[in-house]
Motif scaffolding. Structure first.
Motif: not given
Ligand code: SF4
Length: 219
Positions: A113-121, A132-140, A155-157
């Motif tokens: 993978v060359d680019y990752v866009a992760m949601d920060y909701k 509808g779920a815990q933020a498990d895994g986000f910080l890792e 990115r935050t919507t």
């Protein structure tokens, strides 16, 4: 791969690349503002062979392939798919909610993978209410991105449930980011709260510059 949709050409989904977008089915979240809700329960899938034949034909004409969803990291053969796409010469971008650091680690460490866009909701404590779920895994996952050579962004919507002050708290909580996109929320139903305009989001981005110099409004 359960591919529920293929966008053959996209100009803005993969920064600085002309790309195709593959939409995978299913998600482990249930965000009220989800724009791809149809993908969450999709059962009608693209033939993977057809998708690869399309990508073979477009190799050299397109620069990249975005793997989006849904939540792509739920797909059992994601790494194999990304490897096959890379072997055709494409750059690969992953869109993810960040809940599966093990899969993201496999992609990053394999050079798939060359680019990752992760949601920060939302603030992480509000994920159960908003996603509808815990933020498990986000910080890792965030730690993996920081340690990687890949390009990445959060990115935050800008849903109306997030206030200006709360957004500042979110910006402070994640440390300095290489890119932080504030995205326009497009209503999916009858909204109880007034939505932010592009001008307001631009102003919020400007307000965050002291915390996140690389923030911008993607509206
Ligand atoms: S994580 Fe993304 S795809 Fe999944 S429900 Fe939320 S907005 Fe929709």
């Amino acid at each position: 791969m359960n591919i529920a949709g293929l966008l053959k050409t996209a100009t803005i989904d993969f920064p600085h690349r002309l790309a195709a977008v593959v939409f995978t089915a299913g998600c482990n979240y249930d965000c009220g503002f989800c724009h791809n809700r149809g993908l969450l329960t999709a059962t009608d899938f693209e033939d993977n062979g057809e998708v690869m034949r399309f990508l073979e034909k477009r190799a050299g004409l397109l620069d990249g392939v975005v793997i989006s969803g849904g939540e792509p990291t739920l797909q059992k053969d994601l790494l194999g798919f990304a490897r096959a796409v890379k072997e055709l010469g494409y750059d690969v971008k992953l869109d993810t909610n960040g809940s599966n650091p093990g899969v993201v680690d496999g992609l990053l460490s394999g050079g798939l993978v060359d680019y990752v866009a992760m949601d920060y909701k939302a603030p992480l404590a509000r994920y159960p209410e908003i996603c509808g779920a815990q933020a498990d895994g986000f910080l890792e996952t965030l730690g993996l991105l920081r340690a990687s050579d890949a390009e990445w962004e959060l990115r935050t919507t800008m849903i109306p449930q997030i206030g200006r002050e709360e957004l500042r708290g979110m910006a402070e909580a994640v440390g300095r980011l290489p890119l932080y996109a504030l995205q326009l929320y497009r209503p999916v139903g009858i909204e109880k709260l007034r939505i932010y305009t592009p001008q307001e989001i631009a102003s919020m981005a400007e307000d965050l510059k002291d915390i996140q110099p690389n923030v911008f409004a993607r509206c």
